[in-house]
Design an enzyme around this catalytic site. Structure first.
Site, short mmCIF file in Angstrom:
data_model
loop_
_atom_site.label_atom_id
_atom_site.label_comp_id
_atom_site.label_asym_id
_atom_site.label_seq_id
_atom_site.Cartn_x
_atom_site.Cartn_y
_atom_site.Cartn_z
N GLU A 153 0.83 -1.21 0.00
CA GLU A 153 0.00 0.00 0.00
C GLU A 153 0.86 1.26 0.00
OE1 GLU A 153 -2.92 0.21 3.16
OE2 GLU A 153 -4.47 -0.64 1.89
N HIS A 182 8.25 -26.82 -1.88
CA HIS A 182 7.64 -27.93 -2.63
C HIS A 182 6.52 -27.44 -3.52
CE1 HIS A 182 9.86 -31.07 -0.37
NE2 HIS A 182 9.98 -30.04 0.48
N LYS A 197 -14.12 -0.16 -3.86
CA LYS A 197 -15.21 0.21 -2.94
C LYS A 197 -16.33 0.87 -3.73
CE LYS A 197 -12.29 1.14 1.06
NZ LYS A 197 -11.73 2.17 1.90
#
Ligand code: PA5
Length: 445
Positions: free
Chosen positions: A286, A307, A421
């Site tokens: 951010e 792995h 948003k």
């Protein structure tokens, strides 16, 4: 704490990293004189040294009250109002804490960090059967996910114990005067703590946002703050570049970025550090990912992920560098037993500690990755305890701010978080978003 840059110098010459010295020194000045970008969000810089004994006591006293009346404490928050507490609690907790009866500590769980119906239904189902309290955290007081989580929990708790008792079991951490949560807390008479105006969400772990949940979980916030305060001192502008871990880390990652190493993977060899990496990803992602630039922060848990993602790291696109977060001494001792039959052919290491095997895996992987074209930064702490976690938190915050300035961005805003948003509100039919909603629905047809 030790920071080792030796394993990057065959990819970016030491001279080039150290050439950033002047720039880092200037950025230290910008930060401490509060004259750089985002300078109204620098309250975190002196939090560890400025927090008072009485502030810590107040947090401890509320924590102790909630501990005494709860089997479970639900922490409601998202992003910076969630990840710091989660990171510290996971780092310090017994790996199987919730399965150990009578530990004396309430179980700390989280809500409002997602909007999954299954997650929240199952949470409420579990809470039906236990005594619980709620800490709701939102700086803005208007974030959708925690607001929804809190609405569900408040409704559940009030139905279970009554409105007055529920109010005594709810603590809100929010802005001093603004936002819906502040209004609700005042109206319902919840106990509250304030998130200072000049501390952004992802830099707030050393405020009550992180400290209250950590104290509730039973860990020493004084040790945490002490570690952070030492990091504050050891990364101050008066500490010269060559000895300043925050400057060195910020310089190394920016020099690697210039060499097109655009992905940084935070590596751990202890699953207790998984959420510290999640917190770190938010902090760096951010803070730096803007204006079409920035290192992409990723993380892996080794040896598990050797792995799976190990293959890509060893041989995939060469755009990666690693930062290995390592702990010198584990908390416990476990020796590998001898087996007379030796069918698994492991007797050559019987008697050794498991940590020695883990260490050789770490050293072997570092060398293999260097051979594969992946530079490594190694950050080592002596032990995984509250002091060293506090130290790491502040170190990473300080290095992030310096690194963001070196990249040329404002490390304290997050304009890109708004886009999803707006679309979510438009699709849900929030008043005021009608036109956008119609356009989006057409695109989804
Ligand atoms: O770092 C940030 O500012 C964000 O990640 C916020 O912490 C997150 O969006 C939650 O915001 P709030 O605490 O206002 O609910």
């Amino acid at each position: 704490m030790k920071i080792n840059l030796e394993n990057i110098f065959e990819f970016v010459p030491k001279k080039q990293v150290y050439a950033l010295r002047e720039e880092l020194n200037r950025n230290q000045q910008l930060l401490h004189e509060k004259s750089g970008k985002g300078n109204d969000f620098l309250g975190w810089l002196n939090l560890p040294s400025s927090i008072t004994d009485s502030e810590l006591s107040q947090i401890e006293s509320v924590a102790s009250d909630l501990r005494s009346k709860s089997d479970v404490v639900v922490i409601v928050g998202i992003g910076g109002s969630y990840l710091g507490a989660k990171a510290v609690i996971e780092a310090l907790s017994h790996s199987f804490a919730s399965m150990i009866p009578h530990s004396g500590n309430p179980t700390v769980v989280f809500a409002g960090q997602n909007i999954s119906e299954d997650y929240h239904s199952e949470l409420l189902e579990m809470l039906d059967k236990v005594r619980y309290s709620v800490v709701v955290i939102s700086k803005s007081g208007t974030t959708t996910e925690p607001a929804l989580g809190f609405r569900l929990l408040r409704n559940h708790l009030e139905a279970k114990v009554g409105k007055a008792e529920a109010a005594s079991r709810i603590v809100a951490i929010t802005d001093e005067s603004k936002g819906a949560l502040r209004k609700l807390a005042n109206q319902e008479g919840y106990r509250t703590f304030v998130i200072p105006d000049d501390v952004g969400g992802r830099y707030s772990v050393l405020t009550p946002v992180g400290l209250l949940p950590v104290a509730i979980a039973g860990f020493s916030i004084r040790e945490l703050v002490k570690g952070a305060a030492d990091a504050e001192q050891q990364t101050a502008p008066s500490v010269k570049f060559e000895e300043n871990p925050a400057c060195l880390y910020a310089a190394a990652r920016n020099a690697l970025y210039e060499k097109k190493k655009v992905v940084e993977i935070m590596v751990n060899y202890n699953p207790k550090l998984h959420f510290l990496a999640e917190w770190w990803k938010q902090l760096y992602g951010e803070s730096e990912g803007k204006e079409q630039k920035g290192i992409f922060p990723a993380s892996v848990d080794f040896t598990s992920d050797l792995h799976s993602l190990g293959q890509y790291i060893q041989e995939g696109e060469r755009m990666i560098f690693e930062t290995v977060l390592t702990i010198a001494e584990p908390k416990t001792k476990l020796n590998i037993p001898n087996d007379p039959e030796n069918l698994d052919q492991l007797n050559f290491i019987s008697g050794k500690r498991l940590s020695e095997v883990n260490r050789m895996a770490e050293l072997g992987t570092i060398l293999a990755h260097i051979d594969g074209g992946v530079p490594n930064i190694v950050i080592e702490i002596p032990r995984l305890d509250a002091y060293w976690v506090g130290y790491l938190l502040y170190f990473f915050e300080k290095a992030c701010a310096l690194s963001g300035y070196t990249l040329g961005v404002n490390p304290f805003d997050q304009p890109g978080v708004e886009a999803y948003k707006k679309n979510m509100f438009a699709l849900l039919g929030k008043p005021g978003f009608e036109v956008q909603g119609e356009q989006l629905r057409k695109r989804l047809e």
